[in-house]
Design a protein around this motif. Structure first.
Motif, PDB file in Angstrom:
ATOM      1  N   SER A  27       0.835  -1.205   0.000  1.00  0.00           N
ATOM      2  CA  SER A  27       0.000   0.000   0.000  1.00  0.00           C
ATOM      3  C   SER A  27       0.870   1.255   0.000  1.00  0.00           C
ATOM      4  CB  SER A  27      -0.949   0.018   1.200  1.00  0.00           C
ATOM      5  OG  SER A  27      -0.212   0.061   2.403  1.00  0.00           O
ATOM      6  N   SER A  62      -3.231  -4.677  -5.856  1.00  0.00           N
ATOM      7  CA  SER A  62      -2.444  -4.708  -4.627  1.00  0.00           C
ATOM      8  C   SER A  62      -2.529  -6.070  -3.948  1.00  0.00           C
ATOM      9  CB  SER A  62      -2.970  -3.626  -3.681  1.00  0.00           C
ATOM     10  OG  SER A  62      -2.263  -3.636  -2.477  1.00  0.00           O
ATOM     11  N   GLU A 110      -5.401   1.753  -5.133  1.00  0.00           N
ATOM     12  CA  GLU A 110      -3.980   2.095  -5.179  1.00  0.00           C
ATOM     13  C   GLU A 110      -3.666   2.586  -6.586  1.00  0.00           C
ATOM     14  OE1 GLU A 110      -1.717   1.853  -2.652  1.00  0.00           O
ATOM     15  OE2 GLU A 110      -3.181   1.079  -1.220  1.00  0.00           O
ATOM     16  N   ALA A 132      -2.807   6.508  -2.788  1.00  0.00           N
ATOM     17  CA  ALA A 132      -4.025   5.714  -2.666  1.00  0.00           C
ATOM     18  C   ALA A 132      -5.189   6.618  -2.327  1.00  0.00           C
ATOM     19  CB  ALA A 132      -3.863   4.645  -1.588  1.00  0.00           C
TER      20      ALA A 132
END
Length: 141
Positions: A27, A62, A110, A132
């Motif tokens: 992340s 992700s 993301e 993000a």
């Protein structure tokens, strides 16, 4: 960037190759609330080019270990394709070498940003900046 190839047999042999962007970490450290307006400053070599032609903002898949986006997939019987999911933005000049990006739609996810240099056709390195968007998708009011 990573390129991988595989061979699949289903009565005959066919090969497929994918080129993808791979970013370590599951992340982004820079996070925005999708319910509020989002604006980013993106630096370029200068701001004389059309920002829509040199800036790409795209969604990344992700996992716990990394984020990725497929740039192209080429198969024996198919044409190369770009499967990237781009996020639309508006841009305006900011200072002498930057652009201010704003997003009308802000879906959670993301994202990566690539700024290409139109004056250097043979770039060897791709720099990806990440961020993000959290929360509900929204629209600019």
């Amino acid at each position: 960037m990573r390129t991988g190839a595989g061979v699949y047999i289903a009565g005959f042999a066919a090969s497929k190759s994918k080129t993808k962007i791979l970013v370590e970490g599951g992340s982004a450290g820079v996070r925005f609330d999708g319910t509020a307006p989002v604006a980013l400053i993106v630096r370029a070599r200068d701001n004389k080019a059309d920002p829509m032609s040199i800036i790409r903002v795209f969604r990344m898949k992700s996992t716990k270990k990394n984020r990725s986006a497929v740039i192209s997939a080429v198969g024996s019987f198919s044409v190369s394709s770009n499967t990237m999911d781009y996020l639309r933005f508006s841009a305006e000049k900011y200072g002498e070498s930057s652009y201010r990006l704003t997003f009308d739609e802000r879906p959670a996810g993301e994202y990566g940003i690539i700024v290409s240099n139109p004056n250097n056709v043979d770039e060897k390195m791709v720099i990806v900046s990440t961020f993000a968007i959290d929360g509900e998708a929204g629209t600019k009011e």
